[in-house]
Design an enzyme around this catalytic site. Structure first.
Site, mmCIF file in Angstrom:
data_model
loop_
_atom_site.group_PDB
_atom_site.id
_atom_site.type_symbol
_atom_site.label_atom_id
_atom_site.label_comp_id
_atom_site.label_asym_id
_atom_site.label_seq_id
_atom_site.Cartn_x
_atom_site.Cartn_y
_atom_site.Cartn_z
ATOM 1 N N ARG A 141 173.518 4.809 57.085
ATOM 2 C CA ARG A 141 173.481 3.777 58.130
ATOM 3 C C ARG A 141 172.739 2.522 57.652
ATOM 4 O O ARG A 141 172.972 1.432 58.144
ATOM 5 C CB ARG A 141 172.736 4.328 59.344
ATOM 6 C CG ARG A 141 173.580 4.517 60.541
ATOM 7 C CD ARG A 141 172.718 4.936 61.709
ATOM 8 N NE ARG A 141 173.571 5.232 62.846
ATOM 9 C CZ ARG A 141 173.173 5.931 63.889
ATOM 10 N NH1 ARG A 141 171.953 6.412 63.951
ATOM 11 N NH2 ARG A 141 174.003 6.131 64.901
ATOM 12 N N GLN A 172 154.637 1.534 54.302
ATOM 13 C CA GLN A 172 153.822 0.371 54.700
ATOM 14 C C GLN A 172 153.955 -0.746 53.663
ATOM 15 O O GLN A 172 154.104 -1.929 54.012
ATOM 16 C CB GLN A 172 152.366 0.840 54.804
ATOM 17 C CG GLN A 172 151.347 -0.238 55.076
ATOM 18 C CD GLN A 172 151.022 -0.351 56.560
ATOM 19 O OE1 GLN A 172 151.389 0.522 57.342
ATOM 20 N NE2 GLN A 172 150.364 -1.420 56.936
ATOM 21 N N GLU A 218 165.250 1.742 65.571
ATOM 22 C CA GLU A 218 165.913 2.799 66.353
ATOM 23 C C GLU A 218 164.910 3.913 66.513
ATOM 24 O O GLU A 218 164.637 4.651 65.562
ATOM 25 C CB GLU A 218 167.140 3.310 65.620
ATOM 26 C CG GLU A 218 168.229 2.286 65.471
ATOM 27 C CD GLU A 218 169.223 2.760 64.440
ATOM 28 O OE1 GLU A 218 169.774 3.844 64.614
ATOM 29 O OE2 GLU A 218 169.417 2.037 63.464
ATOM 30 N N CYS A 275 167.535 12.504 68.465
ATOM 31 C CA CYS A 275 166.988 11.460 69.346
ATOM 32 C C CYS A 275 167.743 11.348 70.660
ATOM 33 O O CYS A 275 167.193 10.906 71.653
ATOM 34 C CB CYS A 275 166.988 10.123 68.624
ATOM 35 S SG CYS A 275 168.638 9.629 68.082
ATOM 36 N N ASN A 276 169.021 11.712 70.674
ATOM 37 C CA ASN A 276 169.772 11.596 71.926
ATOM 38 C C ASN A 276 170.047 12.939 72.617
ATOM 39 O O ASN A 276 170.851 13.017 73.524
ATOM 40 C CB ASN A 276 171.070 10.795 71.725
ATOM 41 C CG ASN A 276 171.838 11.223 70.503
ATOM 42 O OD1 ASN A 276 171.553 12.261 69.937
ATOM 43 N ND2 ASN A 276 172.813 10.425 70.102
ATOM 44 N N GLU A 306 176.928 9.883 69.463
ATOM 45 C CA GLU A 306 177.549 8.566 69.363
ATOM 46 C C GLU A 306 178.674 8.530 68.323
ATOM 47 O O GLU A 306 178.737 9.389 67.441
ATOM 48 C CB GLU A 306 176.491 7.513 69.033
ATOM 49 C CG GLU A 306 175.893 7.578 67.651
ATOM 50 C CD GLU A 306 174.666 8.481 67.537
ATOM 51 O OE1 GLU A 306 174.468 9.348 68.397
ATOM 52 O OE2 GLU A 306 173.918 8.327 66.554
ATOM 53 N N HIS A 347 174.673 1.977 68.414
ATOM 54 C CA HIS A 347 173.598 2.910 68.775
ATOM 55 C C HIS A 347 172.302 2.114 68.862
ATOM 56 O O HIS A 347 171.765 1.679 67.835
ATOM 57 C CB HIS A 347 173.512 3.999 67.705
ATOM 58 C CG HIS A 347 172.584 5.107 68.048
ATOM 59 N ND1 HIS A 347 172.684 5.847 69.207
ATOM 60 C CD2 HIS A 347 171.521 5.627 67.375
ATOM 61 C CE1 HIS A 347 171.739 6.759 69.228
ATOM 62 N NE2 HIS A 347 171.011 6.642 68.139
HETATM 63 P P1 NAD Z 1 158.503 9.238 61.909
HETATM 64 O O1 NAD Z 1 158.274 8.034 62.736
HETATM 65 O O2 NAD Z 1 157.403 10.166 61.696
HETATM 66 O O3 NAD Z 1 159.032 8.830 60.456
HETATM 67 C C1 NAD Z 1 160.189 8.034 60.283
HETATM 68 C C2 NAD Z 1 160.068 7.308 58.964
HETATM 69 O O4 NAD Z 1 159.072 6.298 59.106
HETATM 70 C C3 NAD Z 1 159.622 8.204 57.804
HETATM 71 O O5 NAD Z 1 160.305 7.851 56.622
HETATM 72 C C4 NAD Z 1 158.143 7.869 57.686
HETATM 73 O O6 NAD Z 1 157.623 8.107 56.401
HETATM 74 C C5 NAD Z 1 158.155 6.399 58.039
HETATM 75 N N1 NAD Z 1 156.871 5.860 58.476
HETATM 76 C C6 NAD Z 1 155.908 6.484 59.180
HETATM 77 N N2 NAD Z 1 154.843 5.664 59.324
HETATM 78 C C7 NAD Z 1 155.158 4.499 58.717
HETATM 79 C C8 NAD Z 1 154.463 3.269 58.502
HETATM 80 N N3 NAD Z 1 153.192 3.089 58.929
HETATM 81 N N4 NAD Z 1 155.084 2.278 57.838
HETATM 82 C C9 NAD Z 1 156.344 2.452 57.358
HETATM 83 N N5 NAD Z 1 157.027 3.607 57.492
HETATM 84 C C10 NAD Z 1 156.447 4.616 58.181
HETATM 85 O O7 NAD Z 1 159.792 9.954 62.555
HETATM 86 P P2 NAD Z 1 160.406 11.344 62.159
HETATM 87 O O8 NAD Z 1 159.447 12.384 62.619
HETATM 88 O O9 NAD Z 1 160.846 11.325 60.752
HETATM 89 O O10 NAD Z 1 161.722 11.377 63.070
HETATM 90 C C11 NAD Z 1 161.713 11.764 64.396
HETATM 91 C C12 NAD Z 1 161.690 10.541 65.299
HETATM 92 O O11 NAD Z 1 162.773 9.672 64.963
HETATM 93 C C13 NAD Z 1 161.908 10.928 66.752
HETATM 94 O O12 NAD Z 1 161.077 10.146 67.571
HETATM 95 C C14 NAD Z 1 163.370 10.580 66.984
HETATM 96 O O13 NAD Z 1 163.708 10.338 68.324
HETATM 97 C C15 NAD Z 1 163.518 9.357 66.128
HETATM 98 N N6 NAD Z 1 164.922 9.124 65.783
HETATM 99 C C16 NAD Z 1 165.579 8.088 66.381
HETATM 100 C C17 NAD Z 1 166.917 7.872 66.108
HETATM 101 C C18 NAD Z 1 167.668 6.739 66.752
HETATM 102 O O14 NAD Z 1 168.799 6.515 66.357
HETATM 103 N N7 NAD Z 1 167.103 6.037 67.717
HETATM 104 C C19 NAD Z 1 167.584 8.696 65.196
HETATM 105 C C20 NAD Z 1 166.878 9.739 64.598
HETATM 106 C C21 NAD Z 1 165.541 9.939 64.898
#
Ligand code: NAD
Length: 488
Positions: A167, A220, A257, A291-292, A451, A457
């Site tokens: 994506r 980060q 997202e 997530c959905n 979706e 999305h």
């Molecule tokens: P997470 O937020 O813990 O991690 C997501 C990504 O962000 C990882 O690669 C992580 O290393 C990175 N990350 C974390 N802190 C960061 C920072 N300070 N700076 C930059 N990058 C950082 O999420 P997760 O546990 O991997 O996934 C689950 C979450 O994702 C749930 O809340 C779920 O709903 C959401 N999600 C949303 C969608 C959508 O399409 N809206 C799709 C899939 C998952």
């Protein structure tokens, strides 16, 4: 044995990151576990700020020429990516299933849909376009051009690691951006295997780097890099806050997202068998970690008892098993111990607040190892309870009786999240009202939540900014420039 992933012992592979067209080592690694067995199956690079800077520098050096290529030429690389995925579809699905406890059927769907996704965006090369605008001045032509932003950083979660990686890659590369993808530290294997498979497709070095490591480290660093033009994060609201903060330093565009707390509304006229089937499959898909997924259910009081009578056996019939060895399993383990504990503690607090567990409500006792949670149904919940407000991300269905459709809509909208929602009804007026009054990026009528690639999305409220998929998802990676050309 390859130079990007070396075997240690019989099973454990040590991976490398794909930066500037080649694989490179790191000094520190993160252990990757099989969530069903708790065994260490790989060591993934713990990427650093230096790695982030190298990937962005390489992207910067390569992007100008890439952006000037005709889009159809860039599309050829997406088609090659689709092809290598198809050629390795079973191996990729097995890798995915092992590192994230996704049942094989769903893992295979994720791999196959990802190939379709690359082809879908490749097909847009000839269709995305600018505009010619009528000018106010004689002899002047006004043209609106769509240009790449430059360098796109994609930050990915663990729940659909392969698909979400695509994506980020497909729309950004097609539109002439260079892309650096930071895949999740929990599920890096399938993405780094993909990097190996595309190493020799001829992509110019630096146009695509795939890195991994912790969010607060390499994630980060990428988000703070002033050369980055857009950061597209899929993840939690917490990570969204952090990425926005980092992006604010350089006024970098963000596309977020984030999480969801999808309501499912069951109206008194609904086909209850259909509603139960769809809600259960929506709740247990990938063990509730989507997530959905339906996260909370509102049922009109006239049909509440009948709905519960059908729901409980359906949830009880859900088969929980090892994702790799039980081919009849409907769902498997949670991704890690932290996630298992989070689900369990939310259920315990729901009970403390007055909720009644009708099914499950504990870690599975069936297995000696692994992070399994029982399919769970909770009744007697109230709107202000944490279980109705915060994302659970596990196989837990809290169900609440409501006195009217109006109340269901009010409760559904009473949430920080606004990603997806669903409604079960055969009443056209309810459907029309849901179109305008249910304030979520997606509403599914009489079907489970999932979706399509040609949709959009995107979440309302804290579920995000911007979105992915379809022609609107492509626009995220473009910036608009207007040319004013005066004829002499
Ligand atoms: P997470 O937020 O813990 O991690 C997501 C990504 O962000 C990882 O690669 C992580 O290393 C990175 N990350 C974390 N802190 C960061 C920072 N300070 N700076 C930059 N990058 C950082 O999420 P997760 O546990 O991997 O996934 C689950 C979450 O994702 C749930 O809340 C779920 O709903 C959401 N999600 C949303 C969608 C959508 O399409 N809206 C799709 C899939 C998952």
């Amino acid at each position: 044995m390859t130079d990007f992933a070396t075997s240690v012992g019989t099973e454990v592979k040590t991976y490398q990151q794909f930066i500037a067209g080649s694989f490179s080592s790191t000094t520190e690694h993160i252990e990757v576990l099989n969530p069903c067995t708790e065994e260490i199956i790989a060591l993934a690079p713990r990427g650093t700020k230096d790695d982030a800077d190298r990937a962005v520098s390489a992207a910067k050096a390569a992007q100008t020429d890439w952006g000037l290529l005709p889009a159809v030429e860039r599309a050829e690389y997406l088609k090659k990516m689709a092809q290598v995925i198809r050629e390795n579809r079973v191996f990729l699905a097995e890798t995915l299933s092992t590192e994230q406890a996704k049942v094989m059927g769903l893992a295979q769907v994720e791999i196959d849909v990802t190939a379709v996704y690359f082809d879908y965006y490749a097909g847009m090369a000839r269709t995305y376009e600018g505009e010619v605008i009528n000018s106010d001045r004689p002899g002047e032509q006004m043209m609106l051009h769509k240009l790449p932003i430059g360098i796109a950083v994609g930050i990915c979660p663990w729940n659909f690691p392969f698909f979400v990686m695509a994506r980020k890659i497909a729309p950004s590369l097609l539109t002439g951006n260079a892309c650096v993808v930071k895949v999740s530290e929990e599920t890096p294997m399938v993405c780094l295997e993909f990097a190996r498979l595309i190493e020799n497709i001829g992509l110019p070095a630096g146009i695509l780097s795939i890195v991994t490591g912790y969010g607060h480290e390499i994630g980060q660093a990428l988000s703070e890099n002033p050369d980055v033009g857009i950061i597209s994060l899929t993840g939690s609201v917490g990570a969204g806050h952090k990425v926005m903060e980092a992006a604010a330093k350089n006024i970098t565009k963000v596309s977020l997202e984030l999480g969801g707390k999808a309501p499912a509304i069951v109206c008194k006229d609904a086909d209850l068998d259909l509603a139960v089937k769809a809600i259960v499959s929506s709740r247990i898909i990938y063990s509730g970690q989507v997530c959905n997924c339906a996260e909370r259910v509102y049922v009109e009081e006239e049909v509440y008892d009948e709905f519960m009578t059908k729901l409980l056996p359906a949830m009880k019939a859900v088969r929980v098993g090892d994702a790799r060895t039980d081919d009849k399993a409907d769902m498997s383990a949670q991704i890690n111990k932290t996630q298992l504990m989070k689900v369990d503690s939310m259920v315990k607090r729901a009970v403390e607040q007055g909720g009644e567990v009708l099914l499950g409500g504990r870690a599975s006792q069936k297995f000696n190892k692994g992070y399994y949670y029982e399919p769970t149904v909770i009744a007697n919940v109230e709107q202000h309870h944490e279980i109705m407000q915060d994302e659970t991300f596990g196989p837990v269905l809290p169900v609440m009786k409501v006195s009217s459709f109006d109340q269901a809509i009010d409760y559904a909208n009473d949430s920080d999240y606004g990603l997806t929602s669903s409604i079960y009804t055969n009443n056209i007026n309810n459907i029309l009202r849901a179109t305008k009054e249910l304030l979520f990026g997606e509403t599914y009528v009489n079907r489970e939540n999932f979706e399509a690639i040609q949709g959009f999305h995107a979440g309302f409220r804290k579920s995000g900014i911007g979105g992915a998929d379809g022609k609107h998802g492509l626009e995220e990676y473009l910036q608009t420039k207007v040319m004013y050309i005066q004829q002499n």
